[in-house]
Scaffold this motif. Structure first.
Motif, PDB file in Angstrom:
ATOM      1  N   GLY A 571       0.783  -1.224   0.000  1.00 56.77           N
ATOM      2  CA  GLY A 571       0.000   0.000   0.000  1.00 56.77           C
ATOM      3  C   GLY A 571       0.811   1.267   0.000  1.00 56.77           C
ATOM      4  N   GLU A 572       2.124   1.182   0.202  1.00 58.93           N
ATOM      5  CA  GLU A 572       2.961   2.375   0.222  1.00 58.93           C
ATOM      6  C   GLU A 572       3.595   2.596  -1.152  1.00 58.93           C
ATOM      7  N   PRO A 573       3.638   3.836  -1.639  1.00 61.45           N
ATOM      8  CA  PRO A 573       4.220   4.108  -2.958  1.00 61.45           C
ATOM      9  C   PRO A 573       5.691   3.706  -3.029  1.00 61.45           C
ATOM     10  N   ILE A 574       6.078   3.146  -4.140  1.00 58.54           N
ATOM     11  CA  ILE A 574       7.468   2.772  -4.396  1.00 58.54           C
ATOM     12  C   ILE A 574       7.974   3.617  -5.556  1.00 58.54           C
ATOM     13  N   GLN A 575       9.027   4.351  -5.326  1.00 53.56           N
ATOM     14  CA  GLN A 575       9.660   5.144  -6.371  1.00 53.56           C
ATOM     15  C   GLN A 575      10.657   4.262  -7.126  1.00 53.56           C
ATOM     16  N   VAL A 576      10.426   4.112  -8.430  1.00 57.81           N
ATOM     17  CA  VAL A 576      11.330   3.335  -9.280  1.00 57.81           C
ATOM     18  C   VAL A 576      12.188   4.323 -10.060  1.00 57.81           C
ATOM     19  N   ARG A 577      13.432   4.468  -9.652  1.00 60.94           N
ATOM     20  CA  ARG A 577      14.359   5.383 -10.334  1.00 60.94           C
ATOM     21  C   ARG A 577      15.411   4.552 -11.060  1.00 60.94           C
ATOM     22  N   PHE A 578      15.736   4.954 -12.288  1.00 64.89           N
ATOM     23  CA  PHE A 578      16.689   4.152 -13.067  1.00 64.89           C
ATOM     24  C   PHE A 578      17.301   4.990 -14.183  1.00 64.89           C
ATOM     25  N   GLN A 579      18.446   4.520 -14.649  1.00 66.51           N
ATOM     26  CA  GLN A 579      19.128   5.119 -15.788  1.00 66.51           C
ATOM     27  C   GLN A 579      18.970   4.223 -17.004  1.00 66.51           C
ATOM     28  N   VAL A 580      18.986   4.833 -18.187  1.00 64.25           N
ATOM     29  CA  VAL A 580      19.003   4.099 -19.446  1.00 64.25           C
ATOM     30  C   VAL A 580      20.306   4.446 -20.159  1.00 64.25           C
ATOM     31  N   LEU A 581      21.131   3.420 -20.388  1.00 63.69           N
ATOM     32  CA  LEU A 581      22.452   3.632 -20.983  1.00 63.69           C
ATOM     33  C   LEU A 581      22.537   2.963 -22.343  1.00 63.69           C
ATOM     34  N   ASP A 582      23.222   3.603 -23.284  1.00 61.00           N
ATOM     35  CA  ASP A 582      23.472   3.024 -24.593  1.00 61.00           C
ATOM     36  C   ASP A 582      24.326   1.770 -24.445  1.00 61.00           C
ATOM     37  N   ALA A 583      23.949   0.692 -25.143  1.00 59.10           N
ATOM     38  CA  ALA A 583      24.656  -0.580 -24.992  1.00 59.10           C
ATOM     39  C   ALA A 583      26.095  -0.507 -25.484  1.00 59.10           C
ATOM     40  N   ALA A 584      26.360   0.332 -26.487  1.00 61.81           N
ATOM     41  CA  ALA A 584      27.706   0.388 -27.048  1.00 61.81           C
ATOM     42  C   ALA A 584      28.592   1.403 -26.332  1.00 61.81           C
ATOM     43  N   THR A 585      28.048   2.600 -26.031  1.00 62.47           N
ATOM     44  CA  THR A 585      28.879   3.678 -25.492  1.00 62.47           C
ATOM     45  C   THR A 585      28.724   3.879 -23.992  1.00 62.47           C
ATOM     46  N   ARG A 586      27.681   3.289 -23.408  1.00 60.82           N
ATOM     47  CA  ARG A 586      27.341   3.465 -21.988  1.00 60.82           C
ATOM     48  C   ARG A 586      26.940   4.904 -21.664  1.00 60.82           C
ATOM     49  N   ALA A 587      26.643   5.684 -22.700  1.00 63.78           N
ATOM     50  CA  ALA A 587      26.195   7.055 -22.485  1.00 63.78           C
ATOM     51  C   ALA A 587      24.706   7.057 -22.134  1.00 63.78           C
ATOM     52  N   LEU A 619      18.021   9.957 -16.810  1.00 66.18           N
ATOM     53  CA  LEU A 619      17.556   9.451 -15.519  1.00 66.18           C
ATOM     54  C   LEU A 619      16.031   9.566 -15.476  1.00 66.18           C
ATOM     55  N   TYR A 620      15.366   8.440 -15.155  1.00 65.61           N
ATOM     56  CA  TYR A 620      13.914   8.380 -15.242  1.00 65.61           C
ATOM     57  C   TYR A 620      13.334   7.822 -13.946  1.00 65.61           C
ATOM     58  N   GLN A 621      12.013   8.020 -13.784  1.00 62.79           N
ATOM     59  CA  GLN A 621      11.369   7.484 -12.600  1.00 62.79           C
ATOM     60  C   GLN A 621       9.898   7.191 -12.878  1.00 62.79           C
ATOM     61  N   ALA A 622       9.352   6.273 -12.107  1.00 64.48           N
ATOM     62  CA  ALA A 622       7.931   5.932 -12.133  1.00 64.48           C
ATOM     63  C   ALA A 622       7.553   5.525 -10.719  1.00 64.48           C
ATOM     64  N   GLU A 623       6.270   5.390 -10.475  1.00 64.86           N
ATOM     65  CA  GLU A 623       5.811   5.098  -9.122  1.00 64.86           C
ATOM     66  C   GLU A 623       4.632   4.142  -9.172  1.00 64.86           C
ATOM     67  N   PHE A 624       4.597   3.197  -8.233  1.00 69.00           N
ATOM     68  CA  PHE A 624       3.422   2.347  -8.094  1.00 69.00           C
ATOM     69  C   PHE A 624       3.297   1.917  -6.645  1.00 69.00           C
ATOM     70  N   ALA A 625       2.084   1.535  -6.250  1.00 73.38           N
ATOM     71  CA  ALA A 625       1.802   1.107  -4.878  1.00 73.38           C
ATOM     72  C   ALA A 625       1.330  -0.343  -4.908  1.00 73.38           C
ATOM     73  N   PRO A 626       2.131  -1.295  -4.450  1.00 70.62           N
ATOM     74  CA  PRO A 626       1.714  -2.700  -4.450  1.00 70.62           C
ATOM     75  C   PRO A 626       0.526  -2.899  -3.520  1.00 70.62           C
ATOM     76  N   PRO A 627      -0.536  -3.561  -3.972  1.00 68.79           N
ATOM     77  CA  PRO A 627      -1.757  -3.636  -3.163  1.00 68.79           C
ATOM     78  C   PRO A 627      -1.700  -4.622  -2.003  1.00 68.79           C
ATOM     79  N   GLU A 628      -0.810  -5.624  -2.068  1.00 64.93           N
ATOM     80  CA  GLU A 628      -0.773  -6.652  -1.030  1.00 64.93           C
ATOM     81  C   GLU A 628       0.623  -7.241  -0.949  1.00 64.93           C
ATOM     82  N   PRO A 629       0.918  -7.977   0.124  1.00 63.85           N
ATOM     83  CA  PRO A 629       2.248  -8.576   0.259  1.00 63.85           C
ATOM     84  C   PRO A 629       2.512  -9.597  -0.841  1.00 63.85           C
TER      85      PRO A 629
END
Length: 663
Positions: A571-587, A619-629
């Protein structure tokens, strides 16, 4: 039916049950319950590296039935091997092994899947693969699906979404989000390979390759293009522009280049093509004329003066004439390519708008929104034989094989007129309806003249785009309401098209479908047919293509802040933060507009998806709240970068029960 199927199957019970319980998705696309019998040997007739101009081919003999499989490069006769990124044509045929006689038409299905190691699939492995693929699981998505049709939705925000509706309406899969320079106005398909979209604010037409869902060229028109249509033979696309000097432009579909520009009269303009493709009729509303153009040499033959402002035109192959709706005088003019004046004219009421001809060419439908009328014209007599009072401003007409669908500007209902019940003079029209959403489908903040209905291939069903609902509805003919819908992810669904990628049966009895080969590796083509009932698997090796960038098929790298095994509260919001990197250059990969985060509980049916927001470059983010264990998985998708939802870059986390007194 089920007991008889059980008696004929030579599968173990678990696999059989999985197939039967998961066939509904294919049934909605015309693939019916299958019974599958496996036996026989597989004979390969080509080495891994095919000779130049020769197809890769294999034959499977099962219970006296020979199934032949071929892969041919396009254009045929090119190159010596099958490489990643190549465009190919898959072919299947089934015949009696002893006589070679063709079998009655069946309903085939085919998928190409990757295997990392071991020999090609056969026997029980092939059976199990078929079972998983029929189920349509996100985690068993094939590299190539030869059963699919895709729904294209034109949005107001300079994008086109490509959706695979197989996974159950309400849980459909976004395959691609095609960016345009500016908002698209109208569009047309040239065959199944190319999509052309007019972009007035960019003074251009975008040419999109449907195999890759990429814009391959933007054709500069030099004026604001609006309406656009493809010739019946698919060789050329015609687009109109109202800027002076007003006229039409012609684009070659083969290379997406401008080949001609023809002055007509003052616009706006609409198009109709003769059935043989020799003539193009162009309405000139401002000049009150219809231009007739030779479609072979792109020269205007004549202008036909009509008694009113022409706002819509349709061609009847049965009558070999064009029918023109004149808005201000309320007349319908009948035009022939070889005459300088209309051959006939029918009087109705001022306010006429769209006119469409039924699939058999016998009747023309024309709507009058301000008068709430629908007129039906018999083209054999050029008379209005029926008129219906429909209310709520009917403004758009679309046909399926059995019904005419009428959109209303001021009602959410969609009207249906059975085609087998029209044509008797004086008889009242039989009209049914169904709700096409929560808002009127004919209202939009950013309207497009393109169709908002599309027939589902192989089905008595239509898809309805509802702009204000931001959704597409699926209606099965005979039902009281839509069977389901899918979201357009917060974007207005202004217009809709369907691209049919399923196997098509040719007159020779061969089934064909085109596709683009995926990244290099070993693959199996899984082939199913309902009649005769069989399944076969064929190996398809795909070689590296040194002419392509090495990272083209490499998915980007996801670096998430959530650590594997990290625990959270239900029931508590979870912040999903992550980076997206180029597979060849890691940029870092910045400004991604089609980056999606999907969270789901395992096991269970709970699933949540959200478009990621960029908080800093890359750098990106999304959020979701899991409803149950329970145990949850987070997947990432970015189709513009080749990152599919079933990729292995998945984050696993655990959710505990909320604290006492918590929410």
């Amino acid at each position: 039916m089920i007991p008889s199927l059980i008696r004929t199957l030579s599968l173990n019970f678990d696999i059989f049950s999985g197939i039967i319980t998961r066939l509904e998705g294919l049934r909605m696309r015309g693939l019916y319950p299958l019974t599958v019998v496996f036996s026989g040997l597989l004979f390969l007739s080509a080495p891994a590296a095919a000779q130049p101009a020769e197809p890769l081919s294999a034959t499977s003999v099962q219970d006296g039935i020979a199934v032949k499989f071929e892969v041919r490069r396009l254009p045929e006769g090119s190159a010596a091997e099958f490489r990643e990124g190549d465009r190919v044509r898959f072919r299947f045929s089934a015949a009696e092994a002893s006589t070679g006689g063709n079998l009655p038409a069946g309903q085939p299905a085919g998928w190409m899947i990757r295997h990392e190691s071991g020999p090609p699939l056969s026997g029980g492995q092939c059976t199990q693969a078929a079972s998983r693929l029929i189920g349509g699981s996100l985690l068993s998505k094939p590299e190539i699906d030869l059963n699919a049709y895709y729904v294209l939705v034109l949005h107001q925000d300079s994008t086109i979404s490509v959706v695979d509706p197989l996974f159950g309406f309400g849980n459909s899969q976004l395959l691609a989000l095609i960016p345009l320079k500016s908002s698209g106005y109208d569009w047309t398909l040239a065959g199944e390979d190319r999509l052309f979209v007019s972009i007035p604010d960019a003074n251009a037409v975008a040419a999109i390759e449907t195999a890759t869902w990429k814009v391959i060229r933007e054709v500069a028109i030099g004026a604001k293009p609006d309406r656009i249509a493809a010739q019946p033979n698919g060789l050329y696309v015609w687009t109109a522009y109202a800027d002076e000097p007003s006229g039409v432009a012609v684009i070659s579909t083969a290379d997406a280049r401008l080949v001609a520009r023809i002055r007509t009269g003052r616009g706006p303009h609409q198009f109709a093509f003769s059935a043989d493709g020799r003539f193009v009729f162009v309405t000139n509303a401002g000049s009150r004329t219809v231009s007739v153009i030779n479609a072979q040499n792109f020269r205007k033959i004549r202008d036909i003066a009509v008694n009113g402002r022409p706002v819509s035109i349709a061609f009847s192959a049965l009558a070999n004439r064009a029918y023109v709706a004149l808005e201000d005088t309320g007349c319908v003019a009948v035009c022939e390519a070889k005459r300088a004046r209309p051959v006939s004219e029918m009087a109705a009421e001022p306010g006429l708008r769209q006119i469409r001809v039924s699939p058999n060419g016998r009747f023309a439908f024309v709507v009058n929104p301000p008068k709430n009328l629908l007129h039906i014209i018999d083209v054999s007599t050029n008379r209005i034989v029926q008129t219906g009072n429909l209310e709520h401003e009917p403004d758009q007409i679309t046909f399926s094989d059995n019904l005419a669908y009428i959109r209303l500007r001021k009602s959410e209902n969609v009207l249906m007129v059975p085609l087998d019940g029209i044509g008797t003079p004086g008889e009242p029209l039989r009209v049914g309806d169904f709700p096409g959403g929560q808002h009127p489908a004919g209202q939009a903040n950013h309207p497009s003249p393109a169709d908002s209905f599309a027939q589902a291939p192989g089905e008595g069903a239509v898809l309805v785009a509802n702009p204000l609902d931001k959704a597409v509805y699926y209606y099965k003919e005979g039902m009281a309401a839509p069977m389901g819908s899918f979201s357009t992810y917060g974007r207005e669904a202004r217009a809709i098209l369907v691209v049919d990628r399923s196997l098509h049966r040719r007159p020779s009895g061969v089934y064909e479908a085109d596709a683009v080969l995926p990244r290099a590796g070993s693959y199996d083509m899984v082939f199913l047919m309902d009649s005769p009932r069989l399944v076969s698997c064929f190996p398809v090796p795909v070689q590296p293509n040194p002419s392509l960038p090495s990272h083209l098929f490499a998915a980007p790298i996801i670096v998430a802040e959530i650590k594997p095994g990290q625990r959270f509260k239900a029931g508590e919001p979870i912040q999903v933060r992550f980076q997206v990197l180029d597979a060849a250059t890691r940029a870092p990969k910045a400004d991604l507009s089609d980056l999606r985060v999907v969270a789901f509980r395992a096991p269970g049916s709970w699933r949540y998806q959200q478009w990621a927001r960029q908080s800093a470059p890359g750098l990106y983010q999304a959020e979701f709240a899991p409803p149950e264990p329970g145990e949850y998985h987070i997947s990432f998708e970015c189709l513009s970068l080749g990152l599919r939802i079933n990729n292995p870059q998945e984050v696993e986390l655990y959710v505990e029960a909320a604290s006492p007194g918590g929410h």
